[in-house]
Design a protein around this motif. Sequence first.
Motif, short mmCIF file in Angstrom:
data_model
loop_
_atom_site.label_atom_id
_atom_site.label_comp_id
_atom_site.label_asym_id
_atom_site.label_seq_id
_atom_site.Cartn_x
_atom_site.Cartn_y
_atom_site.Cartn_z
N LEU A 221 -68.57 -36.91 -10.85
CA LEU A 221 -67.73 -37.61 -11.83
C LEU A 221 -66.84 -38.62 -11.19
CD1 LEU A 221 -66.64 -34.40 -13.71
CD2 LEU A 221 -67.85 -36.49 -14.73
N ALA A 222 -66.25 -38.38 -9.90
CA ALA A 222 -65.44 -39.18 -9.20
C ALA A 222 -66.00 -40.82 -8.91
CB ALA A 222 -64.99 -38.67 -7.88
N GLU A 223 -67.29 -40.75 -9.27
CA GLU A 223 -68.15 -42.08 -9.08
C GLU A 223 -67.93 -43.07 -10.47
OE1 GLU A 223 -71.97 -42.04 -6.78
OE2 GLU A 223 -71.90 -40.06 -7.63
N PHE A 224 -67.14 -42.23 -11.48
CA PHE A 224 -67.03 -42.78 -12.81
C PHE A 224 -65.63 -43.26 -13.11
CE2 PHE A 224 -70.65 -40.32 -13.04
CZ PHE A 224 -71.64 -41.25 -13.75
N ALA A 225 -64.94 -43.59 -11.80
CA ALA A 225 -63.45 -44.00 -12.21
C ALA A 225 -63.27 -45.16 -12.90
CB ALA A 225 -62.71 -44.20 -10.42
N GLU A 226 -64.24 -46.29 -12.62
CA GLU A 226 -64.04 -47.45 -13.24
C GLU A 226 -64.67 -47.67 -14.72
OE1 GLU A 226 -61.98 -49.83 -12.07
OE2 GLU A 226 -61.77 -48.19 -10.42
N ASP A 227 -65.24 -46.40 -15.10
CA ASP A 227 -66.04 -46.63 -16.37
C ASP A 227 -65.37 -46.25 -17.54
OD1 ASP A 227 -69.38 -47.00 -15.86
OD2 ASP A 227 -68.24 -45.72 -14.00
N GLU A 228 -65.82 -46.69 -18.67
CA GLU A 228 -65.20 -46.40 -20.20
C GLU A 228 -65.70 -45.06 -20.46
OE1 GLU A 228 -64.37 -49.16 -23.26
OE2 GLU A 228 -63.73 -50.53 -21.93
N TRP A 229 -65.16 -44.03 -20.87
CA TRP A 229 -65.78 -42.81 -21.45
C TRP A 229 -65.69 -42.88 -22.84
CZ3 TRP A 229 -68.11 -39.15 -18.93
CH2 TRP A 229 -67.91 -39.10 -17.58
N ILE A 230 -66.67 -42.47 -23.42
CA ILE A 230 -66.70 -41.85 -25.06
C ILE A 230 -66.66 -40.65 -24.93
CG2 ILE A 230 -68.38 -41.96 -26.63
CD1 ILE A 230 -70.05 -44.44 -25.36
N THR A 231 -65.67 -40.06 -25.66
CA THR A 231 -65.29 -38.46 -25.72
C THR A 231 -64.91 -38.27 -27.05
OG1 THR A 231 -63.58 -37.11 -24.61
CG2 THR A 231 -62.82 -39.31 -25.11
N TRP A 232 -64.51 -36.96 -27.05
CA TRP A 232 -64.24 -36.23 -28.53
C TRP A 232 -62.81 -36.72 -28.97
CZ3 TRP A 232 -66.47 -34.28 -24.00
CH2 TRP A 232 -67.76 -33.74 -24.05
N GLY A 233 -62.52 -36.11 -30.09
CA GLY A 233 -61.31 -36.41 -30.83
C GLY A 233 -60.05 -36.12 -30.00
N GLU A 234 -58.81 -36.71 -29.97
CA GLU A 234 -57.65 -36.20 -29.45
C GLU A 234 -57.40 -34.72 -29.83
OE1 GLU A 234 -54.80 -36.72 -26.76
OE2 GLU A 234 -55.92 -38.60 -27.46
N GLY A 235 -57.15 -34.15 -28.89
CA GLY A 235 -56.52 -32.73 -29.04
C GLY A 235 -57.65 -31.82 -29.01
N GLU A 236 -58.97 -32.09 -29.33
CA GLU A 236 -60.03 -31.22 -29.47
C GLU A 236 -60.26 -30.79 -27.85
OE1 GLU A 236 -63.83 -32.75 -30.88
OE2 GLU A 236 -62.71 -33.44 -32.94
N PHE A 237 -60.69 -29.39 -27.97
CA PHE A 237 -60.90 -28.57 -26.76
C PHE A 237 -61.87 -29.37 -25.76
CE2 PHE A 237 -63.06 -25.19 -24.22
CZ PHE A 237 -61.88 -24.56 -23.73
N CYS B 119 -70.90 -40.90 -21.42
CA CYS B 119 -70.16 -39.62 -22.01
C CYS B 119 -70.98 -38.46 -21.42
CB CYS B 119 -70.56 -39.46 -23.30
SG CYS B 119 -72.27 -39.36 -23.99
N ILE B 120 -70.31 -37.19 -21.44
CA ILE B 120 -70.84 -36.08 -21.15
C ILE B 120 -71.97 -35.65 -22.22
CG2 ILE B 120 -70.54 -33.45 -20.82
CD1 ILE B 120 -70.00 -35.24 -18.34
N ALA B 121 -73.04 -35.24 -22.17
CA ALA B 121 -73.99 -34.81 -23.07
C ALA B 121 -74.67 -33.32 -22.57
CB ALA B 121 -75.16 -35.92 -22.95
N PRO B 122 -73.99 -32.44 -23.21
CA PRO B 122 -74.82 -30.81 -23.05
C PRO B 122 -76.00 -31.22 -23.70
CG PRO B 122 -72.30 -31.04 -24.05
CD PRO B 122 -72.97 -32.48 -24.02
#
Length: 300
Positions: A189-205, A244-247
């Motif tokens: 994960l440390a290799e993605f310091a410069e990448d934009e993340w696609i994530t879940w909604g603010e406040g979601e677990f 993004c993280i993809a389960p």
Amino acid sequence: MLNLERLRTLDALARHGSVSAAADALHVTTSAVSQQLGKLEREINQQLLAKNGRGVRLTDAGRLLSEHAARILSQVELAESDLEAHRGQVVGELRLSAFPTAARGLFPVALRALRAEHPGLRVRSSELEPEQGIAAVMRGDLDLAVVLDWYNKPMPVPEGLVKAPLLDDPAEVAMPAGHRLADREEVDLAEFAEDEWITWGEGEFCHEWLMFTLRSKGVEPIVGHRAGETHTQLQLVSAGLGVCIAPLLGRHPVPDGVVLVPLTQRVRRHVYVIWRADADRRPSIRAAVEALRTAARQVG
């Protein structure tokens, strides 16, 4: 003699904090809530509610009776559970929820099996985030909820709930096919310091987990886009808009132009189902848990 439905109305008001929220939880009008509480006040000859700005609050008598109401309703739930267990029949109504990828990945198989094996059982399902599902089960609005936590960030389960594991859900990093790390066998994960993340909604677990995990790696996350559903996140990755993280659960089919790479430190979500301990003996609960476990075994 205290009326059970009026106690249920008082309990809903105490738990939800307002007449309108209690009405929503009970699926009745606000007028019906007010009428039930008015009748209860006349029955006990004490004031239960007082005005509080534009809303209401419980009086001392209201708080006292609401505490008794919660215990009485719990005993009623236990009695109903015991009677259902005594009959040994999977009948009645069952209300359950799951977070979106579990609803996609588990519900179709599990609910189809319940319908085929137990035609006398009416199942009502919905999508809710884990915290919302737990709260709804605690309130009695749901019978079961499929929830999750992460390998490094447990989800607290309140006292009075029972949980059963369904599966450990492995997750990988999804990136555009042209990404600089797309040909790697594994990444950190440390290799993605410069990448934009696609994530879940603010406040979601899950969003809070990602922020916590990246920061523990010394990475201050750059959040470019938010989407609650894995498939939407993957489509944004396919368009070259970030990673993004993809389960595994619920992610298929993976869009063209997306590469999935395992992490050096294996990342897993723990998926489990929760229900109230006082309903533990209900055959419908046990049937639903077994159907969900069967569906979970088919994930892969």
